[in-house]
Design an enzyme around this catalytic site. Structure first.
Site, PDB file in Angstrom:
ATOM      1  N   ASP A  17     142.067 -28.916  55.361  1.00 45.37           N
ATOM      2  CA  ASP A  17     143.277 -28.726  54.467  1.00 45.37           C
ATOM      3  C   ASP A  17     142.731 -28.884  53.043  1.00 45.37           C
ATOM      4  O   ASP A  17     142.677 -29.854  52.564  1.00 45.37           O
ATOM      5  CB  ASP A  17     144.126 -29.768  55.105  1.00 45.37           C
ATOM      6  CG  ASP A  17     145.431 -29.356  54.473  1.00 45.37           C
ATOM      7  OD1 ASP A  17     145.905 -28.311  54.225  1.00 45.37           O
ATOM      8  OD2 ASP A  17     146.326 -30.637  54.455  1.00 45.37           O
ATOM      9  N   GLU A  89     150.201 -19.465  51.074  1.00 48.17           N
ATOM     10  CA  GLU A  89     151.552 -19.762  51.100  1.00 48.17           C
ATOM     11  C   GLU A  89     152.302 -19.029  50.218  1.00 48.17           C
ATOM     12  O   GLU A  89     151.840 -18.405  49.047  1.00 48.17           O
ATOM     13  CB  GLU A  89     151.742 -21.272  50.498  1.00 48.17           C
ATOM     14  CG  GLU A  89     153.018 -22.033  50.784  1.00 48.17           C
ATOM     15  CD  GLU A  89     152.862 -23.393  51.103  1.00 48.17           C
ATOM     16  OE1 GLU A  89     151.920 -24.021  51.511  1.00 48.17           O
ATOM     17  OE2 GLU A  89     154.021 -24.200  50.710  1.00 48.17           O
ATOM     18  N   LYS A 125     152.196 -18.827  54.906  1.00 48.28           N
ATOM     19  CA  LYS A 125     152.891 -19.895  55.165  1.00 48.28           C
ATOM     20  C   LYS A 125     154.199 -19.697  54.442  1.00 48.28           C
ATOM     21  O   LYS A 125     154.490 -19.392  53.183  1.00 48.28           O
ATOM     22  CB  LYS A 125     152.143 -20.907  54.445  1.00 48.28           C
ATOM     23  CG  LYS A 125     151.083 -21.484  55.289  1.00 48.28           C
ATOM     24  CD  LYS A 125     150.158 -22.656  54.509  1.00 48.28           C
ATOM     25  CE  LYS A 125     150.915 -23.983  54.458  1.00 48.28           C
ATOM     26  NZ  LYS A 125     149.875 -25.033  53.896  1.00 48.28           N
ATOM     27  N   THR A 149     155.588 -24.180  57.271  1.00 41.64           N
ATOM     28  CA  THR A 149     155.158 -25.322  56.617  1.00 41.64           C
ATOM     29  C   THR A 149     156.698 -26.105  56.295  1.00 41.64           C
ATOM     30  O   THR A 149     157.650 -25.966  56.461  1.00 41.64           O
ATOM     31  CB  THR A 149     154.474 -25.094  55.580  1.00 41.64           C
ATOM     32  OG1 THR A 149     153.799 -26.316  54.978  1.00 41.64           O
ATOM     33  CG2 THR A 149     155.059 -24.491  54.173  1.00 41.64           C
ATOM     34  N   PHE A 171     154.556 -32.062  59.341  1.00 46.01           N
ATOM     35  CA  PHE A 171     153.869 -32.987  58.502  1.00 46.01           C
ATOM     36  C   PHE A 171     153.976 -34.359  59.167  1.00 46.01           C
ATOM     37  O   PHE A 171     155.136 -34.756  59.644  1.00 46.01           O
ATOM     38  CB  PHE A 171     154.611 -32.925  57.103  1.00 46.01           C
ATOM     39  CG  PHE A 171     154.199 -31.914  56.263  1.00 46.01           C
ATOM     40  CD1 PHE A 171     153.881 -30.627  56.672  1.00 46.01           C
ATOM     41  CD2 PHE A 171     154.352 -32.076  54.997  1.00 46.01           C
ATOM     42  CE1 PHE A 171     153.737 -29.388  55.935  1.00 46.01           C
ATOM     43  CE2 PHE A 171     153.971 -31.035  53.977  1.00 46.01           C
ATOM     44  CZ  PHE A 171     153.677 -29.629  54.484  1.00 46.01           C
TER      45      PHE A 171
HETATM   46  C1  E4P Z   1     148.932 -28.208  55.195  1.00 43.72           C
HETATM   47  O1  E4P Z   1     149.246 -27.315  55.551  1.00 43.72           O
HETATM   48  C2  E4P Z   1     149.994 -29.120  54.091  1.00 43.72           C
HETATM   49  O2  E4P Z   1     150.395 -28.360  53.098  1.00 43.72           O
HETATM   50  C3  E4P Z   1     149.372 -30.228  53.665  1.00 43.72           C
HETATM   51  O3  E4P Z   1     148.857 -31.018  54.951  1.00 43.72           O
HETATM   52  C4  E4P Z   1     150.297 -31.153  52.980  1.00 43.72           C
HETATM   53  O4  E4P Z   1     149.625 -32.452  52.824  1.00 43.72           O
HETATM   54  P1  E4P Z   1     150.176 -33.538  51.975  1.00 43.72           P
HETATM   55  O5  E4P Z   1     151.548 -34.088  52.445  1.00 43.72           O
HETATM   56  O6  E4P Z   1     149.006 -34.629  51.646  1.00 43.72           O
HETATM   57  O7  E4P Z   1     150.303 -32.911  50.669  1.00 43.72           O
END
Ligand code: E4P
Length: 319
Positions: A17, A89, A125, A149, A171
């Site tokens: 990531d 994205e 994304k 996402t 997330f």
């Molecule tokens: C991945 O696809 C996401 O954009 C990422 O893991 C977000 O991470 P964060 O919450 O640390 O910004």
């Protein structure tokens, strides 16, 4: 000596990531994911300045084209170090615009293809709004694969699976952040972590009901969260946490499995727009974090735009 990272790779596909191409080269993940915030950081890094300059030169004064070009140039470089796919994205400003999201995704894919990268190596994304999910449904029909996402609620996950998208990124860390602030605590132990529980629930539901959509846990704050999701289809992990996992010795036990999913996956939910909006709105964490996530990605995209404009003023146009 087997590290936690080696062991984890036996249970889940490990994804990097990051927009840091050297980190991707170092960790050699199967896939890589980017987002506007990660690319803003990388675009300001002198090591990758040539990619920004190339995008600006090719865009000939068109800032929107330079933004697309920058995303695609970073994506192409990343793809030199991964066997699988890179996630790029779509502008967060299009989060509530179905036609606009589709058009932007097609434009990104066309640009990748012009540079010799097939659509099978790219995941577009999109924010997991109702509109984002509808855009993804159409794009998937065109062979443009999507990674949904900013996914915080169960309603978002169900809608994505029903739409037949390729992959979702629920997330973990941002859910953990929200509950940590709400409970006024410094930490939440992993067994009680609502971010971890959210991904485990989604995984179980998808597997129990036979959905093909892959689940990629994202947004981690600590390695314990990652290890608690060993067995998830994919896990996208920032370089600092990859480093920690690589340094820690020991086997990793599988935590998510089909067997467990069949027991815990819950009953199937019929999803339509009204149900989606109602269920999502019932979850204060998810409504806050989806809105906040869109604002944050938009703010970083606008910063990136301003960076491009100021660098363009100093970059000679292509002949
Ligand atoms: C991945 O696809 C996401 O954009 C990422 O893991 C977000 O991470 P964060 O919450 O640390 O910004």
């Amino acid at each position: 000596m087997t590290s936690e990272l080696d062991s984890l790779r036996r249970h889940s596909l490990v994804v990097a990531d990051t927009g840091d191409i050297e980190a991707v080269a170092r960790w050699k993940p199967q896939d890589a994911t980017t987002n506007p915030s990660l690319l803003l950081t990388s675009a300001q890094d002198p090591r990758f300045r040539h990619l920004v300059d190339n995008a600006i030169r090719e865009a000939r004064g068109d800032t929107a084209a330079a933004m697309d070009g920058l995303f695609v140039h970073f994506g192409r470089e990343i793809l030199k170090h991964v066997a699988g796919r890179v996630s790029t994205e779509v502008d967060a400003r299009l989060s509530f615009d179905i036609a606009g999201s589709i058009a932007r995704a097609r434009r990104l894919i066309a640009l990748y293809e012009r540079h010799g990268v097939g659509r099978e190596r790219v995941l577009i994304k999109l924010a997991s709004t109702w509109e984002g999910v509808r855009a993804a449904e159409q794009l998937e029909r065109e062979g443009i694969h999507c990674n949904m996402t900013l996914l915080f609620s169960f309603a978002q996950a169900v809608a994505c699976a029903e739409a037949g998208v390729t992959l979702i990124s629920p997330f973990v860390g941002r859910i953990y952040d929200w509950y940590r602030a709400a409970r006024k605590v410094d930490d939440i132990p992993v067994d009680d972590d609502p971010g971890v529980a959210s991904v485990a629930r989604i995984y179980a539901y998808y597997k129990k009901h036979g959905y093909k959509t892959q689940v990629m846990g994202a947004s981690f704050r600590k390695t314990e969260q990652i290890l608690a999701l060993a067995g998830c289809d994919l896990l996208t992990i920032a370089p600092d946490l990859l480093e920690k996992l690589a340094k820690a010795p020991g086997p990793v036990e599988r935590k998510l499995s089909m067997e467990l999913a069949l027991r815990t996956g819950g009953e199937k939910i019929a999803m339509d727009e009204k149900t989606f909006r109602w269920m999502h709105n019932e979850d204060p964490m998810a409504t806050d974090k989806l809105a906040d996530g869109i604002r944050r990605f938009d703010a970083d995209a606008r910063k990136l735009e301003r960076l491009i404009i100021s660098l363009a003023a100093a970059t000679p146009a292509a002949a």
